[in-house]
Scaffold this motif. Structure first.
Motif, mmCIF file in Angstrom:
data_model
loop_
_atom_site.group_PDB
_atom_site.id
_atom_site.type_symbol
_atom_site.label_atom_id
_atom_site.label_comp_id
_atom_site.label_asym_id
_atom_site.label_seq_id
_atom_site.Cartn_x
_atom_site.Cartn_y
_atom_site.Cartn_z
ATOM 1 N N ALA A 185 0.822 -1.213 0.000
ATOM 2 C CA ALA A 185 0.000 0.000 0.000
ATOM 3 C C ALA A 185 0.858 1.265 0.000
ATOM 4 O O ALA A 185 0.499 2.256 -0.650
ATOM 5 N N GLU A 186 1.976 1.257 0.719
ATOM 6 C CA GLU A 186 2.843 2.436 0.763
ATOM 7 C C GLU A 186 3.431 2.744 -0.609
ATOM 8 O O GLU A 186 3.555 3.900 -0.988
ATOM 9 N N LEU A 187 3.793 1.704 -1.354
ATOM 10 C CA LEU A 187 4.348 1.913 -2.692
ATOM 11 C C LEU A 187 3.282 2.455 -3.634
ATOM 12 O O LEU A 187 3.541 3.387 -4.402
ATOM 13 N N ILE A 188 2.085 1.902 -3.584
ATOM 14 C CA ILE A 188 0.992 2.389 -4.435
ATOM 15 C C ILE A 188 0.698 3.859 -4.114
ATOM 16 O O ILE A 188 0.575 4.687 -5.013
ATOM 17 N N LYS A 189 0.634 4.168 -2.824
ATOM 18 C CA LYS A 189 0.406 5.560 -2.395
ATOM 19 C C LYS A 189 1.520 6.462 -2.937
ATOM 20 O O LYS A 189 1.258 7.543 -3.459
ATOM 21 N N ALA A 190 2.765 6.009 -2.837
ATOM 22 C CA ALA A 190 3.907 6.797 -3.317
ATOM 23 C C ALA A 190 3.817 7.032 -4.816
ATOM 24 O O ALA A 190 4.080 8.141 -5.292
ATOM 25 N N ILE A 191 3.448 6.014 -5.584
ATOM 26 C CA ILE A 191 3.362 6.144 -7.047
ATOM 27 C C ILE A 191 2.232 7.092 -7.442
ATOM 28 O O ILE A 191 2.400 7.948 -8.310
ATOM 29 N N VAL A 192 1.075 6.959 -6.793
ATOM 30 C CA VAL A 192 -0.064 7.823 -7.123
ATOM 31 C C VAL A 192 0.256 9.279 -6.792
ATOM 32 O O VAL A 192 -0.044 10.182 -7.565
ATOM 33 N N ILE A 193 0.899 9.510 -5.657
ATOM 34 C CA ILE A 193 1.163 10.888 -5.231
ATOM 35 C C ILE A 193 2.374 11.497 -5.925
ATOM 36 O O ILE A 193 2.295 12.598 -6.475
ATOM 37 N N LEU A 194 3.521 10.813 -5.920
ATOM 38 C CA LEU A 194 4.756 11.443 -6.398
ATOM 39 C C LEU A 194 4.864 11.500 -7.915
ATOM 40 O O LEU A 194 4.781 12.585 -8.489
ATOM 41 N N PRO A 195 5.053 10.375 -8.620
ATOM 42 C CA PRO A 195 5.115 10.501 -10.079
ATOM 43 C C PRO A 195 3.775 10.931 -10.669
ATOM 44 O O PRO A 195 3.735 11.594 -11.697
ATOM 45 N N GLY A 196 2.677 10.584 -9.989
ATOM 46 C CA GLY A 196 1.366 11.039 -10.469
ATOM 47 C C GLY A 196 1.310 12.547 -10.551
ATOM 48 O O GLY A 196 0.848 13.118 -11.539
ATOM 49 N N THR A 197 1.796 13.219 -9.510
ATOM 50 C CA THR A 197 1.798 14.687 -9.490
ATOM 51 C C THR A 197 2.740 15.239 -10.554
ATOM 52 O O THR A 197 2.368 16.134 -11.325
ATOM 53 N N ALA A 198 3.959 14.710 -10.606
ATOM 54 C CA ALA A 198 4.971 15.234 -11.532
ATOM 55 C C ALA A 198 4.627 14.983 -12.992
ATOM 56 O O ALA A 198 4.861 15.849 -13.844
ATOM 57 N N LEU A 199 4.077 13.805 -13.292
ATOM 58 C CA LEU A 199 3.902 13.405 -14.689
ATOM 59 C C LEU A 199 2.472 13.512 -15.220
ATOM 60 O O LEU A 199 2.277 13.521 -16.436
ATOM 61 N N VAL A 200 1.479 13.588 -14.321
ATOM 62 C CA VAL A 200 0.090 13.594 -14.777
ATOM 63 C C VAL A 200 -0.655 14.843 -14.305
ATOM 64 O O VAL A 200 -1.156 15.613 -15.122
ATOM 65 N N TYR A 201 -0.726 15.056 -12.988
ATOM 66 C CA TYR A 201 -1.574 16.124 -12.457
ATOM 67 C C TYR A 201 -1.081 17.518 -12.856
ATOM 68 O O TYR A 201 -1.857 18.323 -13.371
ATOM 69 N N VAL A 202 0.197 17.828 -12.622
ATOM 70 C CA VAL A 202 0.711 19.159 -12.970
ATOM 71 C C VAL A 202 0.705 19.367 -14.487
ATOM 72 O O VAL A 202 0.182 20.383 -14.964
ATOM 73 N N PRO A 203 1.250 18.427 -15.292
ATOM 74 C CA PRO A 203 1.171 18.638 -16.747
ATOM 75 C C PRO A 203 -0.278 18.753 -17.240
ATOM 76 O O PRO A 203 -0.569 19.584 -18.105
ATOM 77 N N GLY A 204 -1.165 17.950 -16.688
ATOM 78 C CA GLY A 204 -2.573 18.035 -17.088
ATOM 79 C C GLY A 204 -3.167 19.400 -16.791
ATOM 80 O O GLY A 204 -3.873 19.987 -17.619
ATOM 81 N N ALA A 205 -2.867 19.935 -15.611
ATOM 82 C CA ALA A 205 -3.359 21.268 -15.250
ATOM 83 C C ALA A 205 -2.772 22.326 -16.176
ATOM 84 O O ALA A 205 -3.485 23.238 -16.631
#
Length: 170
Positions: A3-23
């Motif tokens: 669960a910690e790894l999944i949380k880390a992937i969703v939050i960290l690379p998710g933010t850098a590669l998906v959420y910020v570029p998407g915004a």
């Protein structure tokens, strides 16, 4: 996957590669900074795809080392318990960030987005500050002399030409 790894992937690379570029893409839509996607037969697409694949390979490799050797995750809330000096970590201290930078470069090329390219630069600068002010002092406290010795011999961003081993004197 834990669960910690999944949380880390969703939050960290998710933010850098998906959420910020998407915004950024959403904000730039319809403006002069709107994306201009690469042509399917264009060189820009293929260079971008190569960059994404290289970045993904580095990211997967480094996360795997954190899990297996370091006994932790890339996340600050569940960090590795042991110093990882294997694979790319023998050449450079932050290969995981290098992987993300490759993916952001590929993303900006594929999408034809200057705002995403700007985010890549911003991401690098933010991480440069974070590593100097927060991460490295924390690693020194947690891992002690081994980390200080590693830090003195392995560069933060520009890789060494030869691999370094813990215990190696230079």
């Amino acid at each position: 996957m834990n669960a910690e790894l999944i949380k880390a992937i969703v939050i960290l690379p998710g933010t850098a590669l998906v959420y910020v570029p998407g915004a950024l893409l959403w904000i730039a839509a319809g403006t002069s900074a709107d994306m201009v996607p690469a042509e399917i037969t264009g060189t820009r697409l293929w260079i971008g795809l190569v960059a994404v694949v290289i970045g993904l390979a580095i990211a997967v490799w480094t996360v795997r080392l954190f899990l297996t050797v370091g006994k932790g995750t890339p996340a600050p809330w569940a960090p590795p318990r042991r110093l990882v000096v294997r694979g790319p970590y023998r050449y450079v201290r932050n290969p995981m960030i290098t992987g993300v930078l490759f993916m952001l470069a590929g993303e900006s090329l594929i999408l034809g987005s200057w705002p995403v390219a700007g985010w890549m630069l911003g991401f690098f600068l933010l991480n440069s500050l974070y590593f100097v002010l927060v991460e490295e002092p924390g690693l020194e406290r947690r891992l002690g002399e081994d980390y200080r010795h590693y830090k003195a011999n392995v560069p933060r961003w520009i890789p060494r030409l030869t691999p370094w081993e813990l215990g190696q004197e230079e």
